[in-house]
Motif scaffolding. Structure first.
Motif: not given
Length: 493
Positions: A145-160
């Motif tokens: 499987a070629a899947v990212p281990g870590s994915i960051s959703l940028l520009g969203l507050p931590e409350s999201a």
């Protein structure tokens, strides 16, 4: 895959692969931030590669000696605030591009104007995970499987991050539904569906009752048993129940058509009828079992949920029903079988009578019921029939939030004339014209007065030959997200 929401902008993020969504003909904040980070030559490079920002446009750049080392740019089409469907489509395109370039630490920057940050986070993360799902159970050589281990959703507050609380449960439910539909009919049998329900019950503490043939005979389920009698495999009537710990103020029933293989019976499916694909005729049961798995893990308050599947095969043998047979359903209504390939509504008839006996507030059935619905709405939109405006509106909204499309269809009372039989109370099929409507009208005859009821015909949406959006080629798991969203809202009707 691990998802996290972060207020860090694309200008400051430092992973190996950055993905950015740009709207068509819109030199907005994200493009300005890209140019600020990578220099003014980026716009010229995008123009050279004929990137217009149209929906479906995807470019991947390798940035030698830089961090990030890879840049993915996807087109969003015309910018629309609050467009959750567009957000899902863009995230799905990013996921495919990230897999192709073997990203390991992926940052995603997508505009989410007009959306609650939690809803935006959920939509993006669901799209990425479900797009990257791959079913390799039946291959002798499994591809890594070629899947990212870590994915960051940028520009969203931590409350999201709270929007991701149910991500694992919902996606696992969709993936279970996909696995059930994709498996061949010699693997997913009526017993296998009962075993799946038993595993869900055991893992999450749900109640399970499985009625055997003799139990169904005692309840007078002649329509359901008539369909099953041609198969060597015994029918299994599955009743799975979720009860919240603090009690419930509403009782809901989800019914899924569970015909694990449909030969058509003596009205045999022939060339061009996709008989080899009739393993997916239990797509409704897959959806409700997938939803049950998710609901059991999410544990919504105040709502009791009953999941019912009348599982069987529709086969040909010396004991199979004949065209012209008359069956008696468990509410006493007699049915002339003028087409043995209209079997799903016969199984659902007894399931609806059984559901009505539970005295629920609302009943929703899902079925791969008619080719007529596919002709009417195609392969991306499911049909919805309900005499209740409140229930119909709630399901349409749940579908919108879950990323699944429905279109409300009419319950034209005058069309019921086509179901009249000279020898029984009704026939199981009407004229060819309006076939999906007469199928819904047939089902309506088996709902007792009281509960709100809706019928969802998902015949066109449970399978995708080439893949679409966040659905890979093959089984889609359609219906799970809508049901989970609707139940999570308390099952408004």
């Amino acid at each position: 895959m691990e998802f996290r929401c972060t207020p860090v902008s694309l200008s400051d993020w430092g992973g190996d692969t950055l993905a950015v969504g740009l709207a068509q003909d819109d030199h907005g904040p994200l493009q300005q931030a890209l140019e600020a980070r990578f220099g003014p030559d980026l716009s010229a490079l995008l123009e050279q590669r004929r990137f217009k920002g149209k929906a479906g446009d995807v470019l991947t750049f390798t940035l030698l000696g830089q961090a990030p080392a890879q840049l993915i740019v996807v087109g969003l089409g015309e910018a629309q605030a609050g467009d959750v469907a567009g957000l899902r489509s863009a995230a799905a395109a990013i996921a495919r591009a990230a897999a192709a370039c073997k990203a390991s630490d992926l940052g995603i920057a997508l505009p989410s104007d007009g959306l609650d940050p939690k809803a935006a986070a959920q939509a993006i993360a669901e799209a990425v995970r479900l797009t990257l799902y791959a079913d390799q159970r039946f291959k002798s050589e499994v591809e890594p499987a070629a899947v990212p281990g870590s994915i960051s959703l940028l520009g969203l507050p931590e409350s999201a991050q709270a929007g991701l609380d149910g991500l694992g449960a919902i996606c696992s439910g969709v993936e279970l539904a996909r696995q059930l539909v994709a498996a061949p009919p010699n693997v997913v049998t009526p017993q296998a569906l009962a075993d799946t329900a038993a595993e869900i019950a055991s893992t999450y503490g749900l109640e399970l009752k499985v009625l055997e043939r003799a139990d169904c005979e005692a309840l007078g389920m002649g329509a359901y048993l008539g369909v099953s009698q041609g198969s060597a495999l015994p029918p299994k009537f599955i009743h799975l129940t979720y009860r919240p710990a603090e009690g419930a103020s509403r009782r809901l029933v989800l019914i899924g058509k569970g015909v694990t293989f449909d030969s058509g019976g003596y009205n045999l499916k022939t060339g061009g009828s996709q008989i080899e694909m009739m393993k997916y005729d239990m797509g409704g049961s897959a959806a409700v079992l997938g939803a049950a798995r998710a609901i059991a893990e999410l544990k919504p308050d105040g709502v009791e949920v009953h999941v019912i599947v009348a599982a069987c095969e529709n086969m040909i043998s010396g004991e199979a029903i004949h065209p012209g047979d008359i069956l008696t359903a468990s509410n006493g209504k007699t049915i002339e079988v003028n087409n043995t390939d209209a079997e799903g509504r016969l199984t659902l008839a007894d399931a609806l009578v059984y559901a009505s006996g539970l005295q629920p507030d609302a009943v929703v059935d899902l079925a791969t019921l008619t080719g007529a619905c596919v002709i009417a709405l195609g392969n991306e939109i499911a049909g919805l029939w309900s005499p209740s405006d409140g229930l119909a509106d709630a399901l349409l909204e749940a579908g919108r939030l879950g990323g699944e499309q429905f279109w409300r269809m009419p319950l034209q009372a005058s069309y019921k004339e086509g179901l009249k039989s000279p020898v029984a109370d009704l026939k199981n099929t009407g004229p060819r014209a309006g076939g999906s409507i007469t199928a819904a009208l047939f089902l309506q005859d088996f709902i007792e007065a009281g509960p709100a009821w809706a019928h969802l015909d998902i015949a066109g949406t449970v399978w995708s030959d080439k893949g679409r959006g966040l659905d890979p080629a093959g089984a889609t798991g359609f219906g799970v997200r809508t049901l989970v969203e609707w139940v999570s809202q308390g099952g408004p009707a």
